[in-house]
Every structure is written in structure tokens, then in C-alpha cells.
Design a protein around this motif. Structure first.
Motif, mmCIF file in Angstrom:
data_model
loop_
_atom_site.group_PDB
_atom_site.id
_atom_site.type_symbol
_atom_site.label_atom_id
_atom_site.label_comp_id
_atom_site.label_asym_id
_atom_site.label_seq_id
_atom_site.Cartn_x
_atom_site.Cartn_y
_atom_site.Cartn_z
ATOM 1 N N PRO A 7 11.118 -19.801 2.229
ATOM 2 C CA PRO A 7 11.034 -18.334 1.625
ATOM 3 C C PRO A 7 12.340 -17.531 2.212
ATOM 4 C CG PRO A 7 8.818 -19.386 2.326
ATOM 5 C CD PRO A 7 9.925 -20.204 2.738
ATOM 6 N N ALA A 8 12.434 -17.661 3.373
ATOM 7 C CA ALA A 8 13.533 -16.954 4.246
ATOM 8 C C ALA A 8 15.029 -17.108 3.405
ATOM 9 C CB ALA A 8 13.785 -17.024 5.522
ATOM 10 N N ALA A 9 15.192 -18.366 2.987
ATOM 11 C CA ALA A 9 16.574 -18.497 2.239
ATOM 12 C C ALA A 9 16.437 -17.948 0.967
ATOM 13 C CB ALA A 9 16.614 -20.107 2.199
ATOM 14 N N VAL A 10 15.378 -18.381 0.101
ATOM 15 C CA VAL A 10 15.128 -17.646 -1.301
ATOM 16 C C VAL A 10 15.325 -15.995 -1.135
ATOM 17 C CG1 VAL A 10 13.645 -17.206 -3.099
ATOM 18 C CG2 VAL A 10 13.624 -19.639 -1.940
ATOM 19 N N THR A 11 14.796 -15.415 -0.071
ATOM 20 C CA THR A 11 14.931 -13.983 0.013
ATOM 21 C C THR A 11 16.089 -13.537 0.294
ATOM 22 O OG1 THR A 11 12.786 -13.854 0.921
ATOM 23 C CG2 THR A 11 14.018 -12.127 1.478
ATOM 24 N N ARG A 12 17.048 -14.302 1.271
ATOM 25 C CA ARG A 12 18.464 -14.093 1.256
ATOM 26 C C ARG A 12 19.308 -14.224 -0.013
ATOM 27 N NH1 ARG A 12 17.330 -16.906 5.855
ATOM 28 N NH2 ARG A 12 18.373 -18.985 5.176
ATOM 29 N N GLN A 19 22.566 -7.771 -5.158
ATOM 30 C CA GLN A 19 23.765 -6.909 -4.627
ATOM 31 C C GLN A 19 24.725 -7.334 -5.795
ATOM 32 O OE1 GLN A 19 24.207 -4.858 -2.111
ATOM 33 N NE2 GLN A 19 26.152 -4.141 -3.364
ATOM 34 N N GLU A 20 25.073 -8.606 -6.262
ATOM 35 C CA GLU A 20 25.964 -8.818 -7.187
ATOM 36 C C GLU A 20 25.622 -8.057 -8.538
ATOM 37 O OE1 GLU A 20 28.188 -12.654 -9.477
ATOM 38 O OE2 GLU A 20 26.645 -12.917 -7.662
ATOM 39 N N HIS A 21 24.318 -8.243 -8.697
ATOM 40 C CA HIS A 21 23.987 -7.504 -10.037
ATOM 41 C C HIS A 21 24.229 -5.836 -9.943
ATOM 42 C CE1 HIS A 21 20.900 -5.931 -13.002
ATOM 43 N NE2 HIS A 21 21.236 -7.132 -13.716
ATOM 44 N N ARG A 22 23.960 -5.525 -8.644
ATOM 45 C CA ARG A 22 24.333 -3.774 -8.778
ATOM 46 C C ARG A 22 25.770 -3.636 -8.856
ATOM 47 N NH1 ARG A 22 20.185 -4.030 -4.916
ATOM 48 N NH2 ARG A 22 21.627 -4.497 -3.174
ATOM 49 N N LYS A 48 28.958 -8.452 -18.842
ATOM 50 C CA LYS A 48 27.751 -8.430 -19.336
ATOM 51 C C LYS A 48 26.666 -9.632 -19.250
ATOM 52 C CE LYS A 48 28.415 -4.118 -21.726
ATOM 53 N NZ LYS A 48 28.281 -3.520 -23.005
ATOM 54 N N LYS A 49 27.382 -10.722 -19.776
ATOM 55 C CA LYS A 49 26.889 -12.148 -19.804
ATOM 56 C C LYS A 49 26.449 -12.598 -18.416
ATOM 57 C CE LYS A 49 27.280 -16.596 -21.839
ATOM 58 N NZ LYS A 49 28.136 -17.336 -22.694
ATOM 59 N N ARG A 50 27.272 -12.365 -17.387
ATOM 60 C CA ARG A 50 27.197 -12.428 -15.833
ATOM 61 C C ARG A 50 26.017 -11.807 -15.582
ATOM 62 N NH1 ARG A 50 27.808 -16.440 -11.944
ATOM 63 N NH2 ARG A 50 27.460 -15.336 -9.801
ATOM 64 N N LYS A 51 25.740 -10.509 -15.706
ATOM 65 C CA LYS A 51 24.758 -9.692 -15.242
ATOM 66 C C LYS A 51 23.632 -10.309 -15.830
ATOM 67 C CE LYS A 51 23.308 -5.051 -15.344
ATOM 68 N NZ LYS A 51 23.329 -3.662 -16.089
ATOM 69 N N CYS A 57 18.336 -15.391 -12.986
ATOM 70 C CA CYS A 57 18.144 -16.071 -11.674
ATOM 71 C C CYS A 57 17.489 -15.465 -10.796
ATOM 72 C CB CYS A 57 19.557 -16.184 -11.023
ATOM 73 S SG CYS A 57 20.565 -17.636 -11.954
ATOM 74 N N ILE A 58 17.429 -14.055 -10.747
ATOM 75 C CA ILE A 58 16.607 -13.234 -9.790
ATOM 76 C C ILE A 58 14.988 -13.370 -10.286
ATOM 77 C CG2 ILE A 58 16.105 -10.612 -9.507
ATOM 78 C CD1 ILE A 58 19.101 -10.183 -9.508
#
Length: 71
Positions: A7-12, A19-22, A48-51, A57-58
């Protein structure tokens, strides 16, 4: 142990994707304000496609963090 088991790795990973999305959101907004030519239009579409991909993924990772409840 796989990353999805930790879970810690998933959270990271989630934090990095968010952050990349923002960052992409900010860059898209800036680019949209400019007079764009054909090359910038293609760049904007790719961003936009990457976003959208990041959003998917999120969502997947967030659902992986939710524990399965017995029926």
C-alpha cells in the motif's frame, strides 16, 4: 512482493501520478491561452490524451487501495 501488494508503494505512485496530472493540467491551460499553430495543436491533443490516461491510472490505483469486503 509486487508493488501492487504494498500500500505504501501504491500511495507513492498515486502521489506521483496526481502531481503529473496537475502539472499537465497547468501546462494545457497555459498552452490553450496562446495562439496555437498546427504543431502546438498536436502537442495539446497529446497532452490531453496523456492526462486522461493518468486519470484512468489514478482511478485504478485508488480502487486497489480499497480493501475487499466480504459479502
Amino acid at each position: 512482493m509486487h508493488e501492487s501488494d504494498d500500500p505504501a508503494a501504491v500511495t507513492r505512485r498515486l502521489a506521483g501520478l496526481r502531481q503529473e496530472h496537475r502539472d499537465l493540467d497547468t501546462a494545457i491551460a497555459r498552452l490553450a491561452l496562446l495562439d496555437i499553430d498546427k504543431n502546438d495543436d498536436l502537442t495539446l491533443k497529446r497532452m490531453k490524451k496523456r492526462k486522461l490516461w493518468l486519470k484512468d491510472c489514478i482511478a485504478q490505483l485508488e480502487s486497489a487501495l480499497i480493501p475487499d469486503e466480504p459479502a
